[in-house]
Write a protein that holds these residues in place. Structure first.
Motif: not given
Ligand code: GLY
Ligand code: AMP
Length: 422
Positions: A207-211, A221-223, A264-266, A280-289
């Motif tokens: 789980q990511d925290f965007k705000r 934000t980016g996360g 593939l990031y949903a 969808y994102n097509v790469r690893f998530g930041d900061p999920e990774t």
């Molecule tokens: N954590 C959101 C993103 O990587 O787009």
């Protein structure tokens, strides 16, 4: 064997570290990297936007694999360029990267693949956008890449009009249509899957925290933090969601002759009616990774390599994960996300416990050797623990040792997980 990682953020630092743990013992290079990555990989000053420079680097170093962190070079065709030069690359070709590069395209693929998502309309004119909205809040999304600034949750007609005007008349993110969609309620989930063009294999959920602010307040934000795994999303549920939202897209893109290779990031909303794809994102998530990869026990290099060949993942055991929880807290610069201030001196890193993973993002080294802030998100602090509470305590204890002027961090990362899992 050499592996080249492309990018300069905390995500790429976490990828570099996980590759270093591979039993294949690769030499890891990073372009361009940052001062923290430089402690774990050989950094080469080629920008992630310099496609021909990156191809020349991969060729000159004879890199067996290039792993692309950010979306922009993928959408611009870095994988195509490397493959045309006979080089293996982890990440989709440009035609499949459109899933992230165009929200209208992603919606079209979702519709064709039968993936559940928010009801939407793609529009070219503000008045058509307003006409498409029958209830507020509503969500207004710029079609193309906008570094996390292309989505507005409009509380009323005035806000929707403002967003439509910014995207379609002032063109603040350039040319392109707008997707207007239904506002969904629920909890968000980031579920990523390794894909080899044919098969999708889920990673551990996050789980990511965007705000920017506690309690999900303030601008996107980016996360600002992440954690993994997620209460209520066990391996079986992860596999079920993957079968519903990742595999059909992999099948659809294969059918179109543009197979999806990479991760593939949903981004999902878990609604009362089931999961719905937000993007969808097509790469690893930041900061999920930064929270997911420290828990990976399997060989990341092997998994990434398998994704580059059709059917490469077939018959491979599901990735195995450390049972512990991981919580990542982002330390952001003063005035992020609007116009982050740079040049503030970072102190206290040497006091952080060895069990805590600090990955570097927007940082630079001053001529006198001091570490300075050099971007919006500056550092990521990942704590691990037997419970979400222990992982969280470890992350915050370390985060509080690292100081710089104007430092911003959220205090509520993974709090819900702590309340649910005691
Ligand atoms: N954590 C959101 C993103 O990587 O787009
Ligand atoms: P996106 O870039 O599409 O993931 O959107 C960024 C953020 O906006 C998401 O992480 C959600 O918090 C929010 N968001 C996007 N679409 C919706 C929606 N249809 N309903 C509610 N929130 C949304």
């Amino acid at each position: 064997m050499k592996v080249l990682v492309v990018g300069a953020g905390g995500r790429e630092h976490a990828i570099v570290r996980a590759l270093r743990r591979s039993p294949q013992a690769p030499e890891v290079l990073c372009a361009p990297g940052n001062p923290g990555i430089a402690a774990d990989a050989r950094c080469v000053a080629v920008a992630a936007s310099d496609l021909s420079g990156l191809v020349a680097l991969a060729e000159g170093e004879d890199a067996a694999l290039t792993v692309v962190g950010p979306e922009a070079p993928l959408v611009a065709g870095l994988t195509d360029a490397l493959q045309n030069a006979g080089r293996a690359c982890f990440g989709p070709r440009g035609a499949a990267a459109r899933l992230e590069g165009s929200k209208a395209f992603a919606k079209d693929v979702m519709a064709a693949a039968g993936v559940p998502t928010a009801a939407w309309r793609t529009v070219e004119r503000p008045e058509d956008g307003l006409a498409a909205i029958d209830r507020y809040p509503a969500v207004v999304k710029f079609d193309g890449l906008a570094a996390g600034k292309g989505v507005v949750v409009a509380a009323d007609e005035a806000q929707a009009r403002g967003a439509l005007d910014a995207f379609l008349v002032q063109r603040v993110h350039g040319d392109g249509p707008v997707v207007v969609e239904e506002f969904l309620e629920g909890e968000e989930l980031s579920l990523l899957a390794f894909c080899d063009g044919e098969v999708a294999v889920p990673l551990a959920p996050a789980q990511d925290f965007k705000r920017i602010g506690d309690g999900d307040t303030g601008p996107n934000t980016g996360g600002m933090g992440s954690y993994s795994p997620v209460p209520g999303v066990d391996e079986e549920r992860g596999r079920a969601i993957c079968a519903e939202v990742h595999q059909p897209v992999v099948d659809e893109l294969r059918r179109r002759g543009t197979p999806f290779h990479g991760v593939l990031y949903a981004g999902l909303m878990l609604t009362a009616d089931g999961p719905r794809v937000l993007e969808y994102n097509v790469r690893f998530g930041d900061p999920e990774t930064q929270a997911v990869l420290p828990r990976l026990r399997s060989d990341l290099l092997d998994l990434l390599t398998r994704c580059t060949a059709p059917g490469g993942l077939r018959g491979v055991a599901a990735p195995s994960w450390d049972e512990r929880w991981a919580v990542t807290v982002v330390l952001a610069a003063a005035n992020y996300p609007a116009a982050p201030r740079t040049g503030d001196v970072i102190e206290g890193l040497e006091r952080v416990d060895r069990g805590v993973e600090v990955t570097y993002a927007g940082t630079a080294t001053a001529p006198d050797g001091r570490l300075l802030t050099a971007g919006g998100r500056v550092l990521n602090v990942t704590g691990l623990g037997a419970t979400p509470g222990q992982a969280r305590d470890a992350a915050y204890a370390a985060a509080d040792l690292i100081t710089f002027e104007g430092r911003q961090l959220r205090r509520d990362i993974a709090l819900r997980a702590v309340e649910r899992v005691r």
